[in-house]
Design a protein around this motif. Sequence first.
Motif, PDB file in Angstrom:
ATOM      1  N   ALA A 213     -19.517  53.105  12.821  1.00 35.23           N
ATOM      2  CA  ALA A 213     -20.225  54.276  13.322  1.00 35.23           C
ATOM      3  C   ALA A 213     -19.276  55.020  14.248  1.00 35.23           C
ATOM      4  CB  ALA A 213     -21.504  53.882  14.054  1.00 35.23           C
TER       5      ALA A 213
ATOM      6  N   THR B 241     -20.800  60.050  12.781  1.00 37.73           N
ATOM      7  CA  THR B 241     -22.217  59.724  12.617  1.00 37.73           C
ATOM      8  C   THR B 241     -23.108  60.793  13.252  1.00 37.73           C
ATOM      9  OG1 THR B 241     -21.598  57.397  12.792  1.00 37.73           O
ATOM     10  CG2 THR B 241     -23.943  57.917  13.028  1.00 37.73           C
TER      11      THR B 241
ATOM     12  N   LYS C  47     -22.586  56.986   8.510  1.00 32.27           N
ATOM     13  CA  LYS C  47     -24.014  57.297   8.399  1.00 32.27           C
ATOM     14  C   LYS C  47     -24.798  56.070   7.917  1.00 32.27           C
ATOM     15  CE  LYS C  47     -23.046  61.884   8.672  1.00 32.27           C
ATOM     16  NZ  LYS C  47     -23.233  62.724   9.841  1.00 32.27           N
TER      17      LYS C  47
ATOM     18  N   GLU D 117     -26.088  53.424  10.540  1.00 34.42           N
ATOM     19  CA  GLU D 117     -27.285  53.794  11.302  1.00 34.42           C
ATOM     20  C   GLU D 117     -28.550  53.492  10.516  1.00 34.42           C
ATOM     21  OE1 GLU D 117     -27.500  57.679  13.066  1.00 34.42           O
ATOM     22  OE2 GLU D 117     -26.910  56.611  14.886  1.00 34.42           O
TER      23      GLU D 117
END
Lengths: 275, 275, 275
Positions: free
Chosen positions: B140, B199, C176, C179
Amino acid sequence: VSSESSPQAEAVSVAGKQLYKTLQVTTEENITTIRLNRPEKKNAISIVMYNEIMQALEEAAKDESTITVITGTGDYYCSGNDINNFTMIPPEGIEKMAKDSAQLLKNFVLHFIDFPKPLIAVVNGPAVGVSVTLLGLFDAVYATDRATFHTPFSQLGQSPEGCSSYIFPKLMGSAKATEVLSFNKKLTAREACDLGLVTEIFPDASFQKEIWLRLRGCAKLPKMSLVYAKQLSRGPEKEKLYAVNIQECERLEERWLSEDCRNAIAKFFTSLYST
Amino acid sequence: VSSESSPQAEAVSVAGKQLYKTLQVTTEENITTIRLNRPEKKNAISIVMYNEIMQALEEAAKDESTITVITGTGDYYCSGNDINNFTMIPPEGIEKMAKDSAQLLKNFVLHFIDFPKPLIAVVNGPAVGVSVTLLGLFDAVYATDRATFHTPFSQLGQSPEGCSSYIFPKLMGSAKATEVLSFNKKLTAREACDLGLVTEIFPDASFQKEIWLRLRGCAKLPKMSLVYAKQLSRGPEKEKLYAVNIQECERLEERWLSEDCRNAIAKFFTSLYST
Amino acid sequence: VSSESSPQAEAVSVAGKQLYKTLQVTTEENITTIRLNRPEKKNAISIVMYNEIMQALEEAAKDESTITVITGTGDYYCSGNDINNFTMIPPEGIEKMAKDSAQLLKNFVLHFIDFPKPLIAVVNGPAVGVSVTLLGLFDAVYATDRATFHTPFSQLGQSPEGCSSYIFPKLMGSAKATEVLSFNKKLTAREACDLGLVTEIFPDASFQKEIWLRLRGCAKLPKMSLVYAKQLSRGPEKEKLYAVNIQECERLEERWLSEDCRNAIAKFFTSLYST
């Protein structure tokens, strides 16, 4: 196909350069530009043009230029495979035509997989079919905001080519790629940019000015750094791309002989000549 | 490079923890934070720092923490490879330096490929060169909206590293990756986020407060679930990443000895010392 | 689980069609629709439903339809694995339950990997857990703007399934995907669309009308072109997907027996029955 021998196309050839019937090829300021030059046919790719593009790419690979650009003359970038190609049935019959077409396409796509320098599309207008799917094998794609991107394969009973069955889902995910490759969705320039197929879009009014300025800057960079960067990225993908290309062309050979496809093409010509 | 032995850097070391010259390393609330700590050099990575980061990652892999964070002290996240590294030519000559540098880089990148826990970048300001390419190996990446991302390899006659020649095209497609890796495009935080390299971005004013709150929440999750989720994702990629890393470093060894690169670096130092 | 034998569920079965307890399956205008039909349980997937979905997919693969749609009855698309599945501990003990569950899940996911026609999700409301991860194996995903996408694996001490540990990072990048898969981020429909998990979103008020109109159009396309396009894309991925699926299920079998997971599930039931 009369335009292929038009004086207009040959007039631009210069001494020492290959004479092309369907292309205009120039090398200036480290940029070799391959211009699709059948504007009256919306730059549809005839069999002659397939062969000439391959030859132009072979020469560009070897010449002194740093980057190679493909663009179109006129309003269209390229309207895809010239559907007249399907009318030239050899004495051996339609099976032979399908076999030859698949062989030609496989070899054509191979030239894009193996092209060793940065290959850049300057998409000056609508792009259709194989001229869209091939964009996945380019290193950068700049488009006017007037461009559209359309691959109506299933509508014509066909199937994807240009390694797009592999590259498009990898690029945008299956959820987006299916709409483009199977459900005939026509992308706007903005959509194609958001999906990663296009690097950047420009207002049509300033497109030509801005993009060539930009490209002349890129062409001044150390050539071998660009070549090696591409080699590092493309190298590990090549075996997979070769395999995908073979499978796609085998499938198309079958498709071209299918009822689905023959009906769709017959319908196309009927509508064309009945008006 | 005098800063590397500054008391400031060592002052933060605590009992039982490795003493670092170029890093500040702490473990609190299940988070091990590796802070690049040469703010007066914009956190450029010296040879000492390369080695210290590797050691810090080895220790973080084994410690009790759940997640590991890399961030920078001061205005910059990291300005990339310290160009002074190129001035330390050993008695054996420049070939030896290129060989050693390639070996060091390969080993360095390997530590990121193999890091077993969630590895998170807190990008507190501009990121350059290898500090950008490595982000593809993080799990991330949170950034202040002040951050920029710049990999000017070709400008310096170099080529991509940190597995970016593989990860960047996979992440954003060739059309976008070429601009970043070959055409020296500097990305804003927003652009990097839209391309999937980052992110999420935060307003600079609240970045530090928001991000650490967020990370403390993540660090409370069941550790092995996070470790195994990473293992499942990274596992099948490892062989490919190892191979890409080797190829990139071999290419850079050649590049560092090339005219392109040596001219670019000489020019850099000339401009630096002539003002 | 009393609802599984409710008359409501069986009432919709028609002559010549398999009778399902948890699904409503219809074929009209070239579309086979598999409707998850336990609205009172938010369409949670019970063991019966896992088996019925597999059977419905096997039949849809063979029937005359061109495309297959999965959707949900009521406000939810699907709330994921029915947590009551964890309470049915066989006489052989919890290890047997974990082993059987992993086997069931592996087989279930395999049906999605191998499904030969375009498989489309019509996400009519919130989606949770395995109903989200599986979306990566669909060919198109249309969602109401009311939908959300949530995979709270690590919160429950679990790990990703449905090949999401491979497909999600490939689709949206690690920055991404972490998450979503590790940090329990709940995506809005817009976010899921931007990340490529969803093809397109629609206003809830017009969703049902617009989407079925659209799908009826797709279902009129030449069937074999769609099937072959999918085959070209999915084919080269299959071996990797099989391997990922096996690894994910092995990991989950271990997870389900772990303290992390058992504590999380116990806590869930305590909170459920203590209010």
